[in-house]
Design an enzyme around this catalytic site. Structure first.
Site, PDB file in Angstrom:
ATOM      1  N   ASP A  49      34.236  25.071  42.951  1.00 55.93           N
ATOM      2  CA  ASP A  49      33.894  24.139  44.031  1.00 55.93           C
ATOM      3  C   ASP A  49      32.600  24.567  44.725  1.00 55.93           C
ATOM      4  O   ASP A  49      32.105  23.864  45.612  1.00 55.93           O
ATOM      5  CB  ASP A  49      35.055  23.953  45.015  1.00 55.93           C
ATOM      6  CG  ASP A  49      35.439  25.234  45.732  1.00 55.93           C
ATOM      7  OD1 ASP A  49      34.887  26.300  45.412  1.00 55.93           O
ATOM      8  OD2 ASP A  49      36.312  25.175  46.617  1.00 55.93           O
ATOM      9  N   SER A  50      32.016  25.686  44.272  1.00 61.99           N
ATOM     10  CA  SER A  50      30.669  26.055  44.726  1.00 61.99           C
ATOM     11  C   SER A  50      29.673  24.966  44.323  1.00 61.99           C
ATOM     12  O   SER A  50      28.539  24.968  44.805  1.00 61.99           O
ATOM     13  CB  SER A  50      30.248  27.408  44.141  1.00 61.99           C
ATOM     14  OG  SER A  50      30.402  27.418  42.734  1.00 61.99           O
ATOM     15  N   ASP A  88      38.340  24.322  39.688  1.00 60.70           N
ATOM     16  CA  ASP A  88      38.800  24.644  41.046  1.00 60.70           C
ATOM     17  C   ASP A  88      39.539  23.466  41.669  1.00 60.70           C
ATOM     18  O   ASP A  88      39.088  22.319  41.559  1.00 60.70           O
ATOM     19  CB  ASP A  88      37.587  24.943  41.939  1.00 60.70           C
ATOM     20  CG  ASP A  88      37.451  26.415  42.261  1.00 60.70           C
ATOM     21  OD1 ASP A  88      38.430  27.173  42.098  1.00 60.70           O
ATOM     22  OD2 ASP A  88      36.339  26.809  42.675  1.00 60.70           O
ATOM     23  N   GLU A 120      42.882  28.854  45.991  1.00 61.70           N
ATOM     24  CA  GLU A 120      42.661  29.979  46.904  1.00 61.70           C
ATOM     25  C   GLU A 120      43.916  30.280  47.720  1.00 61.70           C
ATOM     26  O   GLU A 120      44.611  29.356  48.162  1.00 61.70           O
ATOM     27  CB  GLU A 120      41.493  29.662  47.854  1.00 61.70           C
ATOM     28  CG  GLU A 120      40.166  29.522  47.132  1.00 61.70           C
ATOM     29  CD  GLU A 120      38.986  29.284  48.064  1.00 61.70           C
ATOM     30  OE1 GLU A 120      39.161  29.338  49.306  1.00 61.70           O
ATOM     31  OE2 GLU A 120      37.881  29.044  47.541  1.00 61.70           O
ATOM     32  N   GLU A 187      37.458  38.242  45.400  1.00 63.43           N
ATOM     33  CA  GLU A 187      36.096  37.996  45.903  1.00 63.43           C
ATOM     34  C   GLU A 187      35.787  38.823  47.139  1.00 63.43           C
ATOM     35  O   GLU A 187      36.564  38.840  48.107  1.00 63.43           O
ATOM     36  CB  GLU A 187      35.919  36.496  46.229  1.00 63.43           C
ATOM     37  CG  GLU A 187      34.537  36.214  46.822  1.00 63.43           C
ATOM     38  CD  GLU A 187      34.127  34.751  46.827  1.00 63.43           C
ATOM     39  OE1 GLU A 187      34.870  33.899  46.304  1.00 63.43           O
ATOM     40  OE2 GLU A 187      33.022  34.478  47.354  1.00 63.43           O
TER      41      GLU A 187
HETATM   42  O1  KIV Z   1      33.576  28.111  43.400  1.00 63.89           O
HETATM   43  C1  KIV Z   1      33.209  29.127  42.791  1.00 63.89           C
HETATM   44  O2  KIV Z   1      32.153  29.170  42.153  1.00 63.89           O
HETATM   45  C2  KIV Z   1      34.092  30.286  42.827  1.00 63.89           C
HETATM   46  C3  KIV Z   1      33.525  31.593  42.356  1.00 63.89           C
HETATM   47  C4  KIV Z   1      32.599  32.127  43.358  1.00 63.89           C
HETATM   48  C5  KIV Z   1      34.603  32.548  41.998  1.00 63.89           C
HETATM   49  O3  KIV Z   1      35.188  30.183  43.259  1.00 63.89           O
END
Ligand code: KIV
Length: 274
Positions: A49-50, A88, A120, A187
């Site tokens: 979700d980044s 995610d 998460e 993380e």
């Molecule tokens: O959303 C993401 O890219 C992540 C990574 C930083 C592990 O959760």
């Protein structure tokens, strides 16, 4: 051997078996073309979700929706053939109840054909992780710094740097593992704690700003390529694409303005008659 068996993807079970073995290599990707490149070298592709920060310029991952994750998950599946693709679960799609989590995760699996989801939270998500795992949805956990909780945390600070914070983070790791997750992202957790967690839980740990002792590592692709405006402390940059791309754009703009592009080889002549 059929074509299908020749390109068989890695599964969550394959990754689970890597505990204590050869390090698991994981990178993010949100597009078909980068997924094809990552797929040649990585065990796991994370549609993180980044993408909310990287693709959409959001300050946090909170605004990311299920539809956004599914759209990019489908692109990554089309671009890749070998790696396990993990998508995610975005903020607001799974926290309210285990049933809500199941419906969201099932949508992700059905509409993208990916092999697993990531969510998460530790102790507070253990019941949900068990519910999904028991119903055919492989779950990757995510503990330590959980960016979706930014509005409660107040800042993206490393976790477990004070000894008195260790017990809660260790409980999170244990809870995720015992609930049936096939692996867990750790993380921004103090190195000795990430090492200890890796040594004590049964499932592979995948570190980001954690420890070289983790069972695998993950980075955001754009961070390690030097494409992000800010590079977090825990990123090693393997490229410097930001300046390279800007130079290419500058050269293109110069050529268009001076009519050096397109050149004769870039345009179509008329077909000869007869
Ligand atoms: O959303 C993401 O890219 C992540 C990574 C930083 C592990 O959760």
């Amino acid at each position: 051997m059929s074509v299908q068996s020749a390109i068989r993807r890695k599964t969550a079970a394959d990754i689970r078996r890597r505990k204590g073995g050869e390090p698991i290599v994981m990178l993010t990707s949100y597009h078909a073309h980068t997924a094809a490149l990552v797929d040649r070298h990585c065990d796991v592709i994370l549609v993180g979700d980044s993408l909310g920060n990287v693709m959409h310029g959001f300050e946090t991952t909170v605004p990311v929706t299920l539809d956004m994750m599914i759209l990019q998950g489908r692109a990554v599946m089309r671009g890749s053939a070998h790696a396990l693709v993990v998508v995610d679960m975005p903020f607001g799609s799974y926290e309210a109840s285990k049933e809500e989590a199941f419906h969201s995760a099932a949508r992700i699996l059905k509409e993208t054909h990916c092999g697993a989801v990531k969510l998460e939270g530790g102790v507070r998500m253990a019941e949900t992780i068990a519910f999904l795992s028991e119903r055919g949805i492989p779950v990757m956990g995510h503990i330590g710094l959980t960016p979706q909780s930014i509005n409660v945390l107040g800042s993206f600070r490393a976790q477990g740097r004070e000894q008195e914070d260790w017990a809660a983070i260790e409980s999170d790791a244990r809870a995720v593992s015992e609930a049936g997750a096939f692996s867990v992202v750790v993380e921004a957790v103090a190195e000795p704690l990430a090492r200890k967690i890796t040594q004590t839980i049964a499932i592979p740990t995948i570190g980001i700003g954690a420890s070289v002792a983790c069972d695998g590592q993950v980075l955001v692709l754009e961070d390690m390529l030097g494409l992000s405006p800010r590079t977090p402390k825990f990123v090693r940059r393997y490229g410097d694409l930001g300046p390279a791309i800007e130079a290419a754009i500058e050269n293109y703009a110069r050529d268009v303005r001076s009519r050096a592009f397109p050149a004769p080889e870039h345009v179509y002549g008329m077909r000869a008659k007869g």
